[in-house]
Design an enzyme around this catalytic site. Structure first.
Site: not given
Length: 254
Positions: A115, A133, A135, A154, A195, A250
């Site tokens: 990837e 990334h 799955h 939110y 994916h 925050y």
């Protein structure tokens, strides 16, 4: 067995030139095969350790199975990335794998993740310093059902707004990378149809936290949607945008 990059002409390991270090960094590839982690500099070695730790965390937290996800981090023009098909618990400092922003391998002998086009596309188009990334099960399930994750919570604001689903394309392709970039426009995370997920951040911790948050929101929506005869209430984009402004203040001040 771990994959090692080979010279297409004679089958021997492909010798690569040293990575070009960013100012103040010392980066030197190991002298021989299996010596990829030697003398690479403290900053690179430390970042590689963080990449490996983050990859292992995706497995421990159930976001990937086996070697199905990948992790990368950027330091100057150098991108450290998990190698293809190597279980994360087997990675060592000597397995350090690095490429430049064109994808040319400049550190290590293990083949980078398949990837890689997706990771490099994020770095070229954004100010990201880390990409995760996965799955993840619930996020992948949602990617098969809707074109955008409904605004069930939110915390979508932490990813820049409604999370889009990138159209399907085969893994490892430029087509998938292009689809992902369009889904990421104005966002720090997206779903990949059939994916998984992609998130990025200024640090590996931030990129990982966004991945975990996205998976949690997907699980929440699937859970609420599963109650017979009822449908979850959803927030408006304006309500989520308001939270986005509040999130800017925050946390602790240093």
């Amino acid at each position: 067995m771990a994959e090692r990059r080979r010279n297409a002409n004679d089958g021997r390991p492909d010798e690569r030139r040293d990575a070009r270090p960013a100012p103040g960094e010392s980066v030197r590839r190991g002298a021989g095969e299996g010596d990829a982690g030697a003398d690479v500099g403290e900053d690179v070695a430390r970042l590689w350790a963080e990449v490996v730790a983050t990859a292992r965390r995706t497995v421990a937290d159930g976001l990937v199975v086996g070697t199905s996800g990948n992790v990368s981090a950027r330091l100057g023009d150098l991108v450290l990335v998990t190698p293809s098909g190597v279980p994360y618990d087997r990675l060592t400092p000597a397995d350090l794998t690095g490429v430049d922003l064109t994808g040319r391998q400049v550190l290590g002998t293990l083949v980078p993740t398949s990837e890689l086009p997706m990771h490099l596309a994020v770095y070229r188009a954004t100010d990201a310093r880390a990409v995760v990334h996965t799955h993840a099960v619930h996020a992948t399930a949602v990617s098969t059902l809707v074109p955008e994750l409904p605004l069930v919570h939110y915390m979508a604001a932490a990813l820049g707004g409604p999370v889009r689903v990138a159209p399907y394309a085969p893994y490892g392709t430029d087509e998938l990378a292009g689809n992902m970039l369009r889904a990421l426009a104005g966002r720090s995370g997206c779903l990949l149809r059939n994916h998984g997920t992609v998130t990025y951040g200024a640090t590996l911790d931030q990129a990982y936290d966004r991945t975990a948050q996205l998976e949690w929101m997907c699980r929440l929506w699937l859970t609420a949607s599963s109650v017979p005869g009822l449908a979850p209430t959803l927030l408006t984009e304006a309500q989520v945008a308001e939270v986005g402004e509040r999130l800017k203040g925050y946390g602790q001040r240093r």
